[in-house]
Design a protein around this motif. Structure first.
Motif, PDB file in Angstrom:
ATOM      1  N   GLY A 170       0.831  -1.198   0.000  1.00 53.82           N
ATOM      2  CA  GLY A 170       0.000   0.000   0.000  1.00 53.82           C
ATOM      3  C   GLY A 170       0.863   1.244   0.000  1.00 53.82           C
ATOM      4  O   GLY A 170       2.072   1.187  -0.173  1.00 53.82           O
ATOM      5  N   PRO A 171       0.248   2.392   0.250  1.00 56.30           N
ATOM      6  CA  PRO A 171       0.996   3.641   0.164  1.00 56.30           C
ATOM      7  C   PRO A 171       1.887   3.903   1.371  1.00 56.30           C
ATOM      8  O   PRO A 171       2.664   4.841   1.381  1.00 56.30           O
ATOM      9  CB  PRO A 171      -0.101   4.700   0.050  1.00 56.30           C
ATOM     10  CG  PRO A 171      -1.291   4.082   0.688  1.00 56.30           C
ATOM     11  CD  PRO A 171      -1.176   2.613   0.456  1.00 56.30           C
ATOM     12  N   PHE A 172       1.785   3.098   2.441  1.00 55.71           N
ATOM     13  CA  PHE A 172       2.597   3.328   3.634  1.00 55.71           C
ATOM     14  C   PHE A 172       3.684   2.262   3.737  1.00 55.71           C
ATOM     15  O   PHE A 172       3.466   1.105   3.427  1.00 55.71           O
ATOM     16  CB  PHE A 172       1.726   3.268   4.899  1.00 55.71           C
ATOM     17  CG  PHE A 172       0.680   4.348   4.940  1.00 55.71           C
ATOM     18  CD1 PHE A 172       0.998   5.628   5.356  1.00 55.71           C
ATOM     19  CD2 PHE A 172      -0.621   4.073   4.565  1.00 55.71           C
ATOM     20  CE1 PHE A 172       0.040   6.606   5.392  1.00 55.71           C
ATOM     21  CE2 PHE A 172      -1.577   5.054   4.601  1.00 55.71           C
ATOM     22  CZ  PHE A 172      -1.265   6.331   5.015  1.00 55.71           C
ATOM     23  N   PRO A 203       5.928   8.526  -2.051  1.00 56.26           N
ATOM     24  CA  PRO A 203       5.536   9.563  -3.019  1.00 56.26           C
ATOM     25  C   PRO A 203       4.692   8.949  -4.139  1.00 56.26           C
ATOM     26  O   PRO A 203       4.968   7.846  -4.609  1.00 56.26           O
ATOM     27  CB  PRO A 203       6.850  10.099  -3.552  1.00 56.26           C
ATOM     28  CG  PRO A 203       7.919   9.199  -3.039  1.00 56.26           C
ATOM     29  CD  PRO A 203       7.346   8.321  -1.978  1.00 56.26           C
ATOM     30  N   MET A 204       3.649   9.688  -4.561  1.00 56.11           N
ATOM     31  CA  MET A 204       2.790   9.221  -5.650  1.00 56.11           C
ATOM     32  C   MET A 204       3.480   9.490  -6.981  1.00 56.11           C
ATOM     33  O   MET A 204       4.114  10.520  -7.149  1.00 56.11           O
ATOM     34  CB  MET A 204       1.443   9.951  -5.637  1.00 56.11           C
ATOM     35  CG  MET A 204       0.487   9.404  -4.633  1.00 56.11           C
ATOM     36  SD  MET A 204      -1.124  10.218  -4.665  1.00 56.11           S
ATOM     37  CE  MET A 204      -1.458  10.424  -6.361  1.00 56.11           C
TER      38      MET A 204
END
Length: 146
Positions: free
Chosen positions: A3-5, A13-14
């Motif tokens: 996931g994003p974490f 960063p996206m």
């Protein structure tokens, strides 16, 4: 953990760009241009006769020479974005020069419905003397046919 974490709880960063704000701005600009575009038309105020007719077919992508006569009998010549007031003698000379540069350019006449018939005939005679073979007359469709 996926996931994003990552493990430390920080965000990765996206690698994608958010385009929604750009779309919003483009839609606002589109609305502004749609509202202001009809206000940008310029020209001589001419009360055109209203008749039913077929539109002229465009044979080439060149701007026509438009000769306008307002209710006072003043003459205006328009080619593309250029518009200027001319006398009958100047009109003949200008049309000759324009047709020498671009032979076959269509010539259209916009005459106010309140102009005397004789003035329009004089205008068309002057255009014929300048070498114009075919003259188109501009009119507006009657209300309800547009």
């Amino acid at each position: 953990m996926h996931g994003p974490f990552n493990r430390m709880g920080r965000r990765k960063p996206m690698n994608e760009i958010n385009v929604v704000p750009f779309i919003d701005v483009m839609l606002v600009l589109l609305v502004i241009f749609m509202i202001t575009a009809p206000m940008l038309t310029q020209g001589v105020q001419v009360d055109l006769p209203q008749v039913s007719s077929e539109p002229i077919e465009e044979t080439e992508n060149r701007d026509p020479i438009i000769v306008s006569m307002d209710r006072e009998g003043q003459l205006f010549i328009t080619l593309g974005e250029d518009e200027s007031t001319v006398s009958l003698d100047e009109l003949s000379q200008r049309v000759i020069i324009l047709l020498e540069r671009q032979p076959g350019t269509p010539v259209l006449v916009r005459g106010d419905r309140n102009v005397a018939y004789g003035q329009v005939i004089t205008l068309m005679s002057t255009l014929q003397a300048a070498g114009v073979e075919n003259v188109g007359l501009i009119s507006e469709p009657p209300p309800g046919e547009a």
